[in-house]
Design a protein around this motif. Structure first.
Motif, short mmCIF file in Angstrom:
data_model
loop_
_atom_site.label_atom_id
_atom_site.label_comp_id
_atom_site.label_asym_id
_atom_site.label_seq_id
_atom_site.Cartn_x
_atom_site.Cartn_y
_atom_site.Cartn_z
N LEU A 45 0.81 -1.22 0.00
CA LEU A 45 0.00 0.00 0.00
C LEU A 45 0.85 1.27 0.00
CD1 LEU A 45 -2.80 -0.93 2.56
CD2 LEU A 45 -2.96 -0.89 0.08
N ASN A 46 2.02 1.20 0.62
CA ASN A 46 2.88 2.39 0.74
C ASN A 46 2.14 3.57 1.38
OD1 ASN A 46 5.09 1.09 -0.53
ND2 ASN A 46 4.19 1.51 -2.54
N GLY A 47 1.32 3.26 2.40
CA GLY A 47 0.63 4.30 3.14
C GLY A 47 -0.63 4.82 2.51
N GLN A 48 -1.07 4.25 1.38
CA GLN A 48 -2.30 4.71 0.73
C GLN A 48 -3.53 4.21 1.46
OE1 GLN A 48 -2.13 5.10 -3.77
NE2 GLN A 48 -0.70 3.41 -3.44
N LYS A 49 -4.61 5.00 1.42
CA LYS A 49 -5.85 4.66 2.10
C LYS A 49 -6.68 3.70 1.25
CE LYS A 49 -10.06 6.70 4.00
NZ LYS A 49 -10.85 7.94 4.17
N VAL A 50 -7.29 2.70 1.91
CA VAL A 50 -8.16 1.74 1.24
C VAL A 50 -9.62 2.08 1.57
CG1 VAL A 50 -8.82 -0.68 0.98
CG2 VAL A 50 -6.42 -0.06 1.33
N SER A 51 -10.47 2.20 0.55
CA SER A 51 -11.89 2.49 0.74
C SER A 51 -12.72 1.34 0.19
CB SER A 51 -12.29 3.80 0.04
OG SER A 51 -11.55 4.88 0.56
N ALA A 52 -13.72 0.92 0.96
CA ALA A 52 -14.61 -0.15 0.52
C ALA A 52 -15.94 0.00 1.25
CB ALA A 52 -13.99 -1.53 0.82
N ALA A 53 -16.86 -0.94 1.01
CA ALA A 53 -18.14 -0.91 1.71
C ALA A 53 -17.92 -1.01 3.22
CB ALA A 53 -19.02 -2.06 1.23
N ARG A 54 -18.83 -0.47 3.98
CA ARG A 54 -18.70 -0.45 5.44
C ARG A 54 -18.79 -1.86 6.02
NH1 ARG A 54 -22.99 3.90 7.37
NH2 ARG A 54 -21.95 3.54 9.36
N GLU A 55 -18.38 -1.99 7.29
CA GLU A 55 -18.42 -3.29 7.95
C GLU A 55 -19.84 -3.85 7.95
OE1 GLU A 55 -16.66 -3.51 11.79
OE2 GLU A 55 -14.83 -2.46 11.20
N GLU A 74 0.59 0.08 7.51
CA GLU A 74 1.06 1.05 6.53
C GLU A 74 1.22 0.43 5.15
OE1 GLU A 74 4.78 4.18 5.78
OE2 GLU A 74 4.58 3.12 7.69
N ASP A 75 1.52 -0.89 5.10
CA ASP A 75 1.82 -1.52 3.83
C ASP A 75 0.82 -2.59 3.41
OD1 ASP A 75 3.68 -1.40 1.68
OD2 ASP A 75 4.40 -3.40 2.23
N SER A 76 -0.18 -2.91 4.27
CA SER A 76 -1.10 -3.99 3.91
C SER A 76 -2.48 -3.75 4.51
CB SER A 76 -0.57 -5.35 4.39
OG SER A 76 -0.52 -5.38 5.80
N TYR A 77 -3.46 -4.42 3.89
CA TYR A 77 -4.86 -4.35 4.31
C TYR A 77 -5.41 -5.78 4.29
CZ TYR A 77 -9.91 -3.39 3.81
OH TYR A 77 -11.28 -3.36 3.95
N GLU A 78 -6.09 -6.17 5.37
CA GLU A 78 -6.68 -7.51 5.43
C GLU A 78 -8.09 -7.41 5.99
OE1 GLU A 78 -4.76 -11.56 6.65
OE2 GLU A 78 -5.70 -10.73 8.45
N ARG A 79 -9.03 -8.09 5.32
CA ARG A 79 -10.42 -8.08 5.77
C ARG A 79 -10.93 -9.52 5.81
NH1 ARG A 79 -14.90 -3.68 3.84
NH2 ARG A 79 -16.63 -4.36 5.16
#
Length: 298
Positions: A45-55, A74-79
């Motif tokens: 991700l390099n600090g970029q924001k991730v946007s998706a549907a709400r929880e 800062e570098d990853s997103y997991e859902r």
């Protein structure tokens, strides 16, 4: 040779920095009510924001979300989403959109089959043997009093309906009353500030519910039970609704369906326009009905 190695190292480093989205579905065949898990990961991700549907709002309505947890660094997103399905059949998890910075990433679609594991051959054994008991009048009253009272209530209701139909008078201004009540509901929706807060799913759910109740009452169409496509066809066959109003309702309802299934993310301008257009349809409805009544009289 050194130049080739240098170019190759640059390509490898650029690829390693590219964002990568992966998803994993634990099971593709479930029993009724059995839990499953979908995991989505985004790397680099390099600090970029991730946007998706709400929880608890990422999956379509057939999927009952039990737990929706999000882990961000800062570098990853997991859902991780745990869910269950309580209907038999084949269901599809569509492509899910995740916005990373200015780019849109999508997961693959998954098809899940849900089966009922119970069979007619399953034997249910009684724990104790049945016993015969002599009942008295008081016992029969206790057993059946609710049925008797319900039957009396139904009879009273039927009599009341007959009296209303025979002697009651419908108010001449009923279309205007429906219009005013719906406008009040729209004002309440506006005060919830879903548009300003970016809660587009809640906004479209309530806006369409209000619109369906209005169409049912004002135009006597079964809008609350019809699917969107069937409702659009029914409106086109109804001469009372103006073509302009039909077009507005069709556009807003179709967009609302896309929002419910997390296939589109409308902006504030679009939501404001849809709210204003539906309000205009409501305000014009009373005049449309009066014009249609005059046309019938002629």
């Amino acid at each position: 040779m050194k130049k080739i190695l240098f170019i190759f190292s640059i390509l490898c480093s650029s690829l390693s920095l590219a964002q990568m989205i992966t998803s994993n579905l634990q099971k593709k065949m479930l029993a009724l009510g059995e839990t499953d898990q979908l995991i989505i990961r985004i790397k680099y991700l390099n600090g970029q924001k991730v946007s998706a549907a709400r929880e608890n709002e990422l999956l379509p309505f057939h999927f009952e979300e039990i737990k929706d947890s999000i882990g961000v660094s800062e570098d990853s997103y997991e859902r991780k989403i745990e869910f269950a399905v309580f209907e038999e059949g084949k269901f599809t998890i569509p492509e899910l959109e995740f916005k990373v910075g200015d780019e849109i990433h999508r997961t693959p679609a998954y098809e899940i089959e849900v089966v009922n594991t119970a069979t007619k051959e399953d034997v249910i054994n009684d724990i104790m043997s049945n016993k015969e008991v002599d009942l008295e009048m008081a016992d029969y009253w206790e057993l059946y009093k609710f049925y008797i009272l319900a039957a009396l209530a139904v009879i009273a209701l039927i009599i009341a309906i007959i009296i209303i139909l025979k002697y009651g008078r419908r108010p001449k201004s009923s279309p205007k009353i429906t219009t005013n009540l719906t406008l009040k509901e729209l004002d309440v929706l506006k005060k919830k500030k879903y548009i300003e807060n970016g809660d587009f799913r809640s906004f479209y759910v309530e806006l369409i519910d209000i619109s369906r109740r209005f169409i049912t009452t004002q135009y006597h169409l079964p809008a609350e039970v019809l699917l969107t496509d069937d409702l659009i066809d029914a409106m086109k066959q109804n001469n009372t609704i103006s073509p302009e109003s039909e077009k507005i309702v069709e556009e807003v309802f179709l967009r609302g369906d896309l929002v419910k299934f997390a296939k589109t993310f409308p902006d504030e301008t679009t939501m404001q326009k849809d709210f204003s257009d539906i309000k205009t349809v409501v305000e014009k409805s009373a005049k449309d009905i009066e014009f249609e009544n005059l046309r019938k009289d002629v």
